[in-house]
Design a protein around this motif. Structure first.
Motif, short mmCIF file in Angstrom:
data_model
loop_
_atom_site.label_atom_id
_atom_site.label_comp_id
_atom_site.label_asym_id
_atom_site.label_seq_id
_atom_site.Cartn_x
_atom_site.Cartn_y
_atom_site.Cartn_z
N GLY A 159 0.78 -1.23 0.00
CA GLY A 159 0.00 0.00 0.00
C GLY A 159 0.81 1.28 0.00
N LEU A 160 2.06 1.23 -0.42
CA LEU A 160 2.89 2.44 -0.47
C LEU A 160 3.13 2.94 -1.90
N TYR A 161 2.41 2.35 -2.85
CA TYR A 161 2.55 2.85 -4.23
C TYR A 161 1.90 4.23 -4.33
N ASP A 162 2.50 5.10 -5.12
CA ASP A 162 2.08 6.49 -5.26
C ASP A 162 2.15 7.21 -3.91
N ASN A 163 3.24 6.92 -3.20
CA ASN A 163 3.49 7.55 -1.91
C ASN A 163 4.93 8.03 -1.89
N ILE A 164 5.15 9.21 -1.35
CA ILE A 164 6.50 9.77 -1.31
C ILE A 164 7.46 8.87 -0.54
N TRP A 165 6.95 8.19 0.48
CA TRP A 165 7.84 7.37 1.31
C TRP A 165 8.36 6.15 0.56
N SER A 166 7.67 5.73 -0.48
CA SER A 166 8.20 4.62 -1.28
C SER A 166 9.50 5.03 -1.98
#
Length: 301
Positions: A159-166
């Protein structure tokens, strides 16, 4: 109490100790090789400066001025239309904050991970340290294209896709691989006497790391922070793949979004390149002295 004075011998000439020393300046003659190196350096400097010059003059041109005068002519009048168009079209402050946050986070986290890894490998002397360093070296030469699908599948599942933390996690691992490879060789030659003295004073391994090793290696760590920030700022492929939303994109992706299939506004593109260059240039100028001191720290003992 009597004082004893030493008389000068009759044939001994007095020596003037306060006489100024005359230093002769030798004039060095430049050889043909020196002039060749100087000419090559000037040509390389010109080749580097020409793109910046074109970006600068074309950023302040209007489209009509560019069409009539071409890319090499100076602007007849200053026009900020390209800068304003790019600023409003891509919401540049938002992209700038994203790039700054990602680059700073990666540079700090990657240096911390590199220090912990290198401390265990270089000073802790773990078993198989040579093969571990080789693995970190292989991680540096591994192309990013080979990592896209496994990383996409992994971050999509958590669930970290399209997230800056990825992107921060990916670049922290990538940059720390280089930092570990560099620092492990530096910590491998760390003076054991200093660590033994700290151990005699009752310092634990954790205290020796943060109170002895890190302060001494601070110039090298400063260089790594600067390099990691600039390298992360200029990354394009992984942020393009993992940051799909417009609100999460970085400055390089915003610049690339201006290029269409059949039409491209040269003045706006030049303005975008100028705005994307200014933050890294300011960052480099601020930490220029730190970078110079860090590089030359090991040159003089």
């Amino acid at each position: 109490m009597s004082t004893i004075t030493k008389a000068a011998a009759p044939n001994e000439t007095p020596v003037k100790r306060d006489a100024p020393l005359k230093i002769r300046k030798r004039k060095t003659k430049r050889t043909a090789g020196d002039w060749t190196i100087l000419a090559v350096a000037i040509l390389v400097g010109i080749a580097i400066a020409v793109p910046f010059y074109l970006i600068l003059i074309n950023s302040f041109k209007s489209p009509a001025d560019y069409s009539s005068g071409g890319p090499l002519q100076l602007p007849t009048q200053l026009s900020f239309d390209g800068i304003i168009n790019f600023w409003n079209r891509v919401n540049f402050p938002e992209k700038l904050l994203n790039s700054i946050f990602i680059s700073l986070a990666v540079s700090i986290f990657a240096v911390i991970v590199s220090v912990l890894n290198a401390y265990a490998i270089g000073i802790g002397r773990v078993k198989g340290r040579t093969w571990i360093v080789v693995l970190f070296l292989l991680a540096n030469v591994l192309p990013q294209e080979a990592l896209l699908y496994p990383l996409y599948f992994m971050f999509k599942s958590v669930g970290l896709y399209d997230n800056i933390w990825s992107v921060i996690i990916i670049f922290t691992v990538i940059q720390s691989a280089f930092g570990t490879y560099l620092l492990s060789s530096v910590y491998g030659t760390f003076p054991k006497e200093i660590l033994e003295a700290a151990a005699l004073d009752g310092a634990t391994r954790w205290q020796m790391l943060w109170r002895v090793v890190v302060p001494i290696s601070r110039p090298t760590l400063s260089v790594l922070v600067i390099f990691f920030f600039i390298w992360t700022w200029n990354e394009f492929l992984i942020p393009l793949t993992f940051l799909v939303s417009n609100a999460n994109q970085t400055v390089p992706i915003a610049i690339a979004s201006l290029q269409g299939d059949r039409l491209m506004d040269v003045t706006t593109t030049s303005a975008s390149a100028l705005l994307g260059l200014i933050p890294t240039l300011v960052f480099f100028l601020i930490f220029q002295r730190t970078l110079t001191q860090g590089i030359t720290a090991g040159a003089v003992k």
